[in-house]
Design a protein around this motif. Sequence first.
Motif, PDB file in Angstrom:
ATOM      1  N   GLY A  97     -22.627   2.820 -58.462  1.00  0.00           N
ATOM      2  CA  GLY A  97     -23.053   1.558 -59.092  1.00  0.00           C
ATOM      3  C   GLY A  97     -21.996   0.958 -59.994  1.00  0.00           C
ATOM      4  N   GLN A  98     -20.774   1.536 -59.937  1.00  0.00           N
ATOM      5  CA  GLN A  98     -19.699   1.045 -60.800  1.00  0.00           C
ATOM      6  C   GLN A  98     -18.432   0.761 -59.988  1.00  0.00           C
ATOM      7  OE1 GLN A  98     -17.608   1.911 -65.027  1.00  0.00           O
ATOM      8  NE2 GLN A  98     -18.432   3.726 -64.065  1.00  0.00           N
TER       9      GLN A  98
ATOM     10  N   MET B  12     -23.974  -5.844 -56.578  1.00  0.00           N
ATOM     11  CA  MET B  12     -24.050  -6.655 -57.803  1.00  0.00           C
ATOM     12  C   MET B  12     -23.234  -6.100 -58.979  1.00  0.00           C
ATOM     13  SD  MET B  12     -25.772  -9.269 -56.882  1.00  0.00           S
ATOM     14  CE  MET B  12     -26.313 -10.190 -58.290  1.00  0.00           C
ATOM     15  N   ALA B  13     -22.548  -4.992 -58.790  1.00  0.00           N
ATOM     16  CA  ALA B  13     -21.695  -4.479 -59.871  1.00  0.00           C
ATOM     17  C   ALA B  13     -20.507  -5.422 -60.044  1.00  0.00           C
ATOM     18  CB  ALA B  13     -21.205  -3.073 -59.537  1.00  0.00           C
TER      19      ALA B  13
ATOM     20  N   GLU C 271     -13.681  -2.463 -48.956  1.00  0.00           N
ATOM     21  CA  GLU C 271     -14.517  -1.892 -50.011  1.00  0.00           C
ATOM     22  C   GLU C 271     -15.756  -1.223 -49.426  1.00  0.00           C
ATOM     23  OE1 GLU C 271     -15.181  -4.715 -53.505  1.00  0.00           O
ATOM     24  OE2 GLU C 271     -14.319  -6.013 -51.958  1.00  0.00           O
ATOM     25  N   ASP C 272     -16.029  -0.010 -49.844  1.00  0.00           N
ATOM     26  CA  ASP C 272     -17.328   0.589 -49.599  1.00  0.00           C
ATOM     27  C   ASP C 272     -18.155   0.332 -50.859  1.00  0.00           C
ATOM     28  OD1 ASP C 272     -19.578   2.135 -49.482  1.00  0.00           O
ATOM     29  OD2 ASP C 272     -18.609   3.831 -48.507  1.00  0.00           O
ATOM     30  N   ALA C 273     -18.962  -0.732 -50.775  1.00  0.00           N
ATOM     31  CA  ALA C 273     -19.793  -1.138 -51.915  1.00  0.00           C
ATOM     32  C   ALA C 273     -21.243  -0.705 -51.707  1.00  0.00           C
ATOM     33  CB  ALA C 273     -19.699  -2.645 -52.112  1.00  0.00           C
ATOM     34  N   CYS C 274     -21.434   0.298 -50.825  1.00  0.00           N
ATOM     35  CA  CYS C 274     -22.794   0.711 -50.433  1.00  0.00           C
ATOM     36  C   CYS C 274     -23.655   1.147 -51.624  1.00  0.00           C
ATOM     37  CB  CYS C 274     -22.722   1.838 -49.425  1.00  0.00           C
ATOM     38  SG  CYS C 274     -22.095   1.313 -47.821  1.00  0.00           S
TER      39      CYS C 274
ATOM     40  N   VAL D 219     -18.202  -6.771 -56.904  1.00  0.00           N
ATOM     41  CA  VAL D 219     -17.684  -5.940 -55.824  1.00  0.00           C
ATOM     42  C   VAL D 219     -18.146  -6.565 -54.510  1.00  0.00           C
ATOM     43  CG1 VAL D 219     -17.736  -3.841 -57.250  1.00  0.00           C
ATOM     44  CG2 VAL D 219     -19.638  -4.313 -55.690  1.00  0.00           C
ATOM     45  N   GLY D 220     -17.300  -6.431 -53.514  1.00  0.00           N
ATOM     46  CA  GLY D 220     -17.579  -7.099 -52.235  1.00  0.00           C
ATOM     47  C   GLY D 220     -16.753  -8.352 -52.061  1.00  0.00           C
TER      48      GLY D 220
END
Length: 367
Positions: free
Chosen positions: A131-132, A159-160, A152-155, A167-168
Amino acid sequence: MKKIPISKPYITREDISGVVSVLETGQLSLGPKHTEFERFFAKKIGTKFAVAVSSGTAGLHLAMLAAGIGPGDEVVTSPFSFIASANCILYVGAKPVFVDVDPETFNIDPKKIEAKITKRTKAILVVHIFGQAADMNPIVKIAKKHKLKIIEDACESVMAEYQGKKVGTFGQSAVFAFYPNKQMTTGEGGMITTNSEEIYKMCKSLANQGRSDNIQWLDHQYLGYNYRLDEMSAALGLSQLRKLDFMISRRRQVAGWYNDFFKNYGDIVTTPKIAPGNTHTWFVYMVRIIGVNRDKVIKILVKKGISSKPYLPSIHLFDFYKKRFGYKVGAYPISEKISRTSIALPLYVGLKKEDVNYICHQLINYL
Ligand SMILES: *Cc1c(COP(=O)(O)O)cnc(C)c1O
């Protein structure tokens, strides 16, 4: 006795009626909901495009393919992650090259990246863990200098924000996941975000058997896959997305209760650190316990009706990684130390303050 799961999706009447109304239309795939979900998600993250897919893992596979990564290539990534973020590099025949993590945020340590770059390095697969966001400024700089792509692996971190940017939005593409334990769910499902029309079209096509927009249903231009998200899942994603801000604010509240409680026990429980400029969206609340057998603690908590998990094992120490790449214990000492000492505690929307107090008391009593 109490029974507290580690995670639980937050499903409301609105979610249920959204899914039921898709069933009533009879259009269960390739309908309006998945397009609407993609558009709404892209808007929420702030990218031009989004592609809905059947899982986060499927999304990572497509992101690798769309980046043109293949046999003989190397991709730099973090060993402290869920296994899919490294497996997707293997899916396309490339080699994951691990870089140890920052001891405070558990994200890839930018200071250690350049030493691992070779002529074969094509990309950095940045995982934003728990989450960070990872420390993106130096990573972007390194990628520019060595002409590497960022994926990016924002899985775990929808919304971070990193210095006010979500992110994303940093990589050529980014991937989100909606398994029921994530901040929002579609059952199974994922999303790729990108600002590149070319990457967008490629991912769309690859997720749909290699078809292009304007050709016949039975014409296939590339080796594609069926990674489509169905309409029921997309409808659930839409209603979940509408309450995502609320759900994250509740997760923050729960994390705050844990933080408050553990403040007085800093000598035995290490709580999560948030790097300056970051906002946290709390996929899990992971603590580290010092001087006590972690696996025993998990067993004791189970006896008290509390489910917790040893998040996460270091990827390079899974058997098939060890066999294939010869990794040994000690290769990534910071990641391994975190893996040995971490416990993820229950965290979900609807977890009550009294439950958090109960969990904390049980943990502290044992320690
Ligand atoms: C959940 C997760 C994935 C994969 O998502 P699925 O939807 O389960 O395939 C990938 N990477 C990370 C870091 C994750 O936490």
